[in-house]
Write a protein that holds these residues in place. Structure first.
Motif, PDB file in Angstrom:
ATOM      1  N   ILE A 186      -1.241  10.727  -1.628  1.00 32.65           N
ATOM      2  CA  ILE A 186      -1.010  10.100  -0.323  1.00 32.65           C
ATOM      3  C   ILE A 186      -1.719  10.870   0.783  1.00 32.65           C
ATOM      4  CG2 ILE A 186       0.753   9.571   1.410  1.00 32.65           C
ATOM      5  CD1 ILE A 186       2.701   9.065  -0.921  1.00 32.65           C
ATOM      6  N   ILE A 187      -1.617  12.220   0.735  1.00 31.06           N
ATOM      7  CA  ILE A 187      -2.264  13.048   1.754  1.00 31.06           C
ATOM      8  C   ILE A 187      -3.783  12.889   1.698  1.00 31.06           C
ATOM      9  CG2 ILE A 187      -2.690  15.426   2.490  1.00 31.06           C
ATOM     10  CD1 ILE A 187       0.144  16.099   1.560  1.00 31.06           C
ATOM     11  N   TYR A 241      -9.129   8.156   4.782  1.00 31.76           N
ATOM     12  CA  TYR A 241      -9.110   7.060   5.752  1.00 31.76           C
ATOM     13  C   TYR A 241      -9.414   7.571   7.166  1.00 31.76           C
ATOM     14  CZ  TYR A 241      -7.083   4.026   2.187  1.00 31.76           C
ATOM     15  OH  TYR A 241      -6.873   3.280   1.055  1.00 31.76           O
ATOM     16  N   ALA A 242      -8.891   8.769   7.497  1.00 29.72           N
ATOM     17  CA  ALA A 242      -9.143   9.347   8.824  1.00 29.72           C
ATOM     18  C   ALA A 242     -10.622   9.677   8.994  1.00 29.72           C
ATOM     19  CB  ALA A 242      -8.302  10.602   9.018  1.00 29.72           C
ATOM     20  N   GLU A 292      -5.512  10.335   0.528  1.00 28.94           N
ATOM     21  CA  GLU A 292      -5.891   9.006   1.007  1.00 28.94           C
ATOM     22  C   GLU A 292      -5.895   8.944   2.522  1.00 28.94           C
ATOM     23  OE1 GLU A 292      -3.338   6.161  -0.797  1.00 28.94           O
ATOM     24  OE2 GLU A 292      -4.401   6.161  -2.725  1.00 28.94           O
ATOM     25  N   LYS A 293      -4.891   9.569   3.160  1.00 27.79           N
ATOM     26  CA  LYS A 293      -4.837   9.568   4.620  1.00 27.79           C
ATOM     27  C   LYS A 293      -6.002  10.353   5.210  1.00 27.79           C
ATOM     28  CE  LYS A 293       0.113   8.840   5.258  1.00 27.79           C
ATOM     29  NZ  LYS A 293       1.367   9.334   5.872  1.00 27.79           N
ATOM     30  N   ILE A 294      -6.357  11.472   4.568  1.00 35.10           N
ATOM     31  CA  ILE A 294      -7.494  12.268   5.042  1.00 35.10           C
ATOM     32  C   ILE A 294      -8.787  11.470   4.920  1.00 35.10           C
ATOM     33  CG2 ILE A 294      -8.909  14.308   4.570  1.00 35.10           C
ATOM     34  CD1 ILE A 294      -6.343  15.739   3.717  1.00 35.10           C
ATOM     35  N   TYR A 347     -12.531   6.424   9.371  1.00 34.50           N
ATOM     36  CA  TYR A 347     -12.262   5.843  10.692  1.00 34.50           C
ATOM     37  C   TYR A 347     -13.088   6.546  11.770  1.00 34.50           C
ATOM     38  CZ  TYR A 347      -9.705   4.476  14.895  1.00 34.50           C
ATOM     39  OH  TYR A 347      -9.368   4.015  16.139  1.00 34.50           O
ATOM     40  N   GLU A 376       0.820  -1.212   0.000  1.00 31.33           N
ATOM     41  CA  GLU A 376       0.000   0.000   0.000  1.00 31.33           C
ATOM     42  C   GLU A 376       0.853   1.261   0.000  1.00 31.33           C
ATOM     43  OE1 GLU A 376      -3.261   0.355  -0.268  1.00 31.33           O
ATOM     44  OE2 GLU A 376      -3.444  -1.800  -0.568  1.00 31.33           O
ATOM     45  N   LYS A 377       2.023   1.182   0.669  1.00 37.07           N
ATOM     46  CA  LYS A 377       2.882   2.372   0.758  1.00 37.07           C
ATOM     47  C   LYS A 377       3.523   2.712  -0.581  1.00 37.07           C
ATOM     48  CE  LYS A 377       3.922   1.787   5.664  1.00 37.07           C
ATOM     49  NZ  LYS A 377       4.973   1.560   6.682  1.00 37.07           N
TER      50      LYS A 377
END
Length: 205
Positions: A189-190, A196-197, A192-194, A200, A99-100
């Motif tokens: 990447i940023i 996912y957050a 996707e993290k947002i 969650y 994934e990374k």
């Protein structure tokens, strides 16, 4: 009085034109810098006797970025960068590597050269069979990428050694990209993290 106003108006217009030219030149230079192609070379050498993978990464074949070697340890994978600096990736962290490195799929490999040396002193037939299978795989990959990615240049060779224990692999690949692609990867990447957050938090609520 009118003459002074005309002079001031002329200077004002001239100043605006100069600013516009500066903005245009800056925009053109920025665009050129962002799309200028960068050629990243990755060289890998593996020796079964040494049980290490040596690597060198450079730009344009001249500017070395990083080098070192990789070895398998009890905890996972150890990447040695210098005599006193190493990075350890634990076994549990290896599960998320796919994934990374997913954003790297947007980059294009344009050249792959490899040389595989194989031999078994006590079993020449097994070594010859392995060399034959590897050669068949190389031909299949050549055919596949010739139709799927015609810009990719492949040159993979197999050397068979009789009555000798040998297992070496040398590979050199070239990846083409630009700064714009790096910026897009960072943004991806940023984002996707947002996302996912947010997901969650929604699940927690």
């Amino acid at each position: 009085m009118k003459k002074d106003k005309r002079v001031l108006l002329f200077l004002y217009i001239k100043n605006i034109n100069a600013n516009i030219k500066f903005v245009i030149i800056a925009a053109i230079l920025t665009y050129i810098i962002l799309i200028f192609p960068l050629f990243l070379n990755l060289q890998i050498y593996y020796s079964a006797n040494l049980k290490r993978v040596y690597f060198v990464i450079d730009l344009f074949g001249m500017l070395k970025i990083i080098s070192g070697y990789i070895e398998i340890i009890k905890e996972g994978v150890c990447i040695h960068l210098t005599k006193n600096k190493a990075i350890i990736i634990e076994n549990k962290q290896l599960l998320g590597v796919g994934e990374k490195v997913k954003p790297l799929k947007d980059y294009h490999i344009i050249r792959v050269h490899s040389l595989t040396e194989i031999g078994l002193a006590k079993n020449n037939l097994a070594a010859f069979s392995a060399a034959f299978i590897l050669n068949y795989i190389n031909q299949t990959l050549d055919w596949y990428f010739y139709h799927d990615k015609p810009y990719l240049v492949l040159d993979n060779k197999i050397n068979y050694h009789e009555d000798e224990n040998v297992l070496n692999l040398y590979m050199k690949s070239t990846i083409i990209f630009n700064l714009l692609m790096i910026l897009l990867s960072i943004i991806k990447i940023i984002m996707e993290k947002i996302i996912y957050a947010i997901i969650y938090r929604q699940q927690q609520n």
